[in-house]
Design a protein around this motif. Sequence first.
Motif, PDB file in Angstrom:
ATOM      1  N   GLU A   1     110.284  -0.569 -95.213  1.00  0.00           N
ATOM      2  CA  GLU A   1     110.223  -1.606 -96.154  1.00  0.00           C
ATOM      3  C   GLU A   1     108.984  -2.427 -96.153  1.00  0.00           C
ATOM      4  N   LEU A   2     108.535  -2.736 -95.070  1.00  0.00           N
ATOM      5  CA  LEU A   2     107.110  -3.131 -94.938  1.00  0.00           C
ATOM      6  C   LEU A   2     106.102  -2.413 -95.486  1.00  0.00           C
ATOM      7  N   ASP A   3     106.056  -0.965 -95.292  1.00  0.00           N
ATOM      8  CA  ASP A   3     104.947  -0.341 -95.628  1.00  0.00           C
ATOM      9  C   ASP A   3     105.217   0.084 -97.596  1.00  0.00           C
ATOM     10  N   ARG A   4     106.564  -0.496 -98.022  1.00  0.00           N
ATOM     11  CA  ARG A   4     106.706  -0.543 -99.529  1.00  0.00           C
ATOM     12  C   ARG A   4     106.223  -1.791 -99.891  1.00  0.00           C
ATOM     13  N   ARG A   5     106.207  -2.640 -99.193  1.00  0.00           N
ATOM     14  CA  ARG A   5     105.533  -3.879 -99.763  1.00  0.00           C
ATOM     15  C   ARG A   5     104.220  -3.773 -99.894  1.00  0.00           C
ATOM     16  N   ALA A   6     103.752  -3.480 -98.815  1.00  0.00           N
ATOM     17  CA  ALA A   6     102.030  -3.154 -98.531  1.00  0.00           C
ATOM     18  C   ALA A   6     101.607  -2.217 -99.510  1.00  0.00           C
ATOM     19  N   TYR A   7     102.222  -1.316-100.169  1.00  0.00           N
ATOM     20  CA  TYR A   7     101.633  -0.092-101.099  1.00  0.00           C
ATOM     21  C   TYR A   7     101.587  -0.897-102.368  1.00  0.00           C
ATOM     22  N   GLY A   8     100.509  -0.625-102.999  1.00  0.00           N
ATOM     23  CA  GLY A   8     100.069  -0.949-104.446  1.00  0.00           C
ATOM     24  C   GLY A   8      99.007  -0.111-104.941  1.00  0.00           C
ATOM     25  N   TYR A   9      98.852  -0.132-106.382  1.00  0.00           N
ATOM     26  CA  TYR A   9      97.909   0.856-107.086  1.00  0.00           C
ATOM     27  C   TYR A   9      97.534  -0.025-108.291  1.00  0.00           C
ATOM     28  N   ALA A  10      96.158   0.152-108.771  1.00  0.00           N
ATOM     29  CA  ALA A  10      95.812  -0.310-109.944  1.00  0.00           C
ATOM     30  C   ALA A  10      94.721   0.412-110.601  1.00  0.00           C
ATOM     31  N   GLU A  11      94.977   0.392-111.935  1.00  0.00           N
ATOM     32  CA  GLU A  11      94.123   1.358-112.658  1.00  0.00           C
ATOM     33  C   GLU A  11      92.988   0.553-113.385  1.00  0.00           C
ATOM     34  N   ARG A  12      91.882   0.730-112.872  1.00  0.00           N
ATOM     35  CA  ARG A  12      90.803  -0.017-113.434  1.00  0.00           C
ATOM     36  C   ARG A  12      90.119   0.868-114.617  1.00  0.00           C
ATOM     37  N   ALA A  13      88.926   0.326-114.854  1.00  0.00           N
ATOM     38  CA  ALA A  13      88.305   1.157-116.234  1.00  0.00           C
ATOM     39  C   ALA A  13      87.829   2.460-115.578  1.00  0.00           C
ATOM     40  N   ASP A  14      87.091   2.570-114.476  1.00  0.00           N
ATOM     41  CA  ASP A  14      86.393   3.697-113.952  1.00  0.00           C
ATOM     42  C   ASP A  14      87.025   4.340-112.706  1.00  0.00           C
ATOM     43  N   ASP A  15      88.032   3.578-112.280  1.00  0.00           N
ATOM     44  CA  ASP A  15      88.449   3.907-110.941  1.00  0.00           C
ATOM     45  C   ASP A  15      89.903   3.815-110.800  1.00  0.00           C
ATOM     46  N   LEU A  16      90.742   4.308-109.839  1.00  0.00           N
ATOM     47  CA  LEU A  16      92.040   3.797-109.461  1.00  0.00           C
ATOM     48  C   LEU A  16      91.890   3.412-108.015  1.00  0.00           C
ATOM     49  N   ILE A  17      92.504   2.377-107.620  1.00  0.00           N
ATOM     50  CA  ILE A  17      92.346   1.935-106.221  1.00  0.00           C
ATOM     51  C   ILE A  17      93.651   1.829-105.841  1.00  0.00           C
ATOM     52  N   VAL A  18      94.075   2.075-104.488  1.00  0.00           N
ATOM     53  CA  VAL A  18      95.250   2.307-103.739  1.00  0.00           C
ATOM     54  C   VAL A  18      95.080   1.740-102.376  1.00  0.00           C
ATOM     55  N   THR A  19      96.251   0.827-102.160  1.00  0.00           N
ATOM     56  CA  THR A  19      96.261   0.040-100.750  1.00  0.00           C
ATOM     57  C   THR A  19      97.238   0.363-100.167  1.00  0.00           C
ATOM     58  N   HIS A  20      97.450   0.513 -99.015  1.00  0.00           N
ATOM     59  CA  HIS A  20      98.698   0.510 -98.126  1.00  0.00           C
ATOM     60  C   HIS A  20      98.289   0.287 -96.650  1.00  0.00           C
TER      61      HIS A  20
END
Length: 236
Positions: free
Chosen positions: A144-163
């Motif tokens: 559950e903590l890992d699920r809340r820490a996971y996130g992604y965002a689509e920017r103009a030139d790249d994709l960023i993922v955090t976890h």
Amino acid sequence: MNPSHGEPPYEPAADPGAQDAAYPPLPSGQPGQGGRPPGPSGQGVSGQGAAGQGQVPANYPPNPHPSGSPAYQADQAFAAGGGLQWSRISSRHAWHRLLTAVLWAVPIGGVGGFIVWRNGGVVPAAMWVAAVVLGAVLTWVMAELDRRAYGYAERADDLIVTHGVLVKRLIVVPYGRMQFVDVTAGLLERWMGVATVRMHTAAAATDATIPGLRAWEAAQLRDRLAQKGEERSMGL
């Protein structure tokens, strides 16, 4: 003055100084002293230059960090940036981890508890079962903590993922560097309607994984990433 009237003759200064001679006097009415250039702080020699009243000349660049403040805050190192918000994964990700832990805990707890009971009695067997149950609960909490820490965002030139829970990580995947994108789902994931999207690049260290996406969301993300990667590769 005529020296015949008893007054001393006019004599020029012994040494006007090389610096005063190199700079002619300023026109009348202009602030400053003589022809000396203003000092480094914008003041003349007498401290009464154009900027001598505490004013900064207009051509001076502004201070980018007033009052010595840092360029960015430490808590913003894992922000999406550009006013973007993180897209979160499904809550089914934690339930998938919990069901997986339960499926492993039942045989381990049952078989192990029976073996311990035959060799040590009821108390050691109960402690074994309690340890297995506690392990399953901790697995669900961490999921559950890992699920809340996971996130992604689509920017103009790249994709960023955090976890990451204990060690937080942020991965930047340029669209032009992606070689291919795949979607995987096991038996339990398909039953729960979730899938995992993986982005593969030339460097394995920059590969990114987004688990716990709903099936339709994973399919749409796969198509968008494939299209953007093809556009950037053609641009290269």
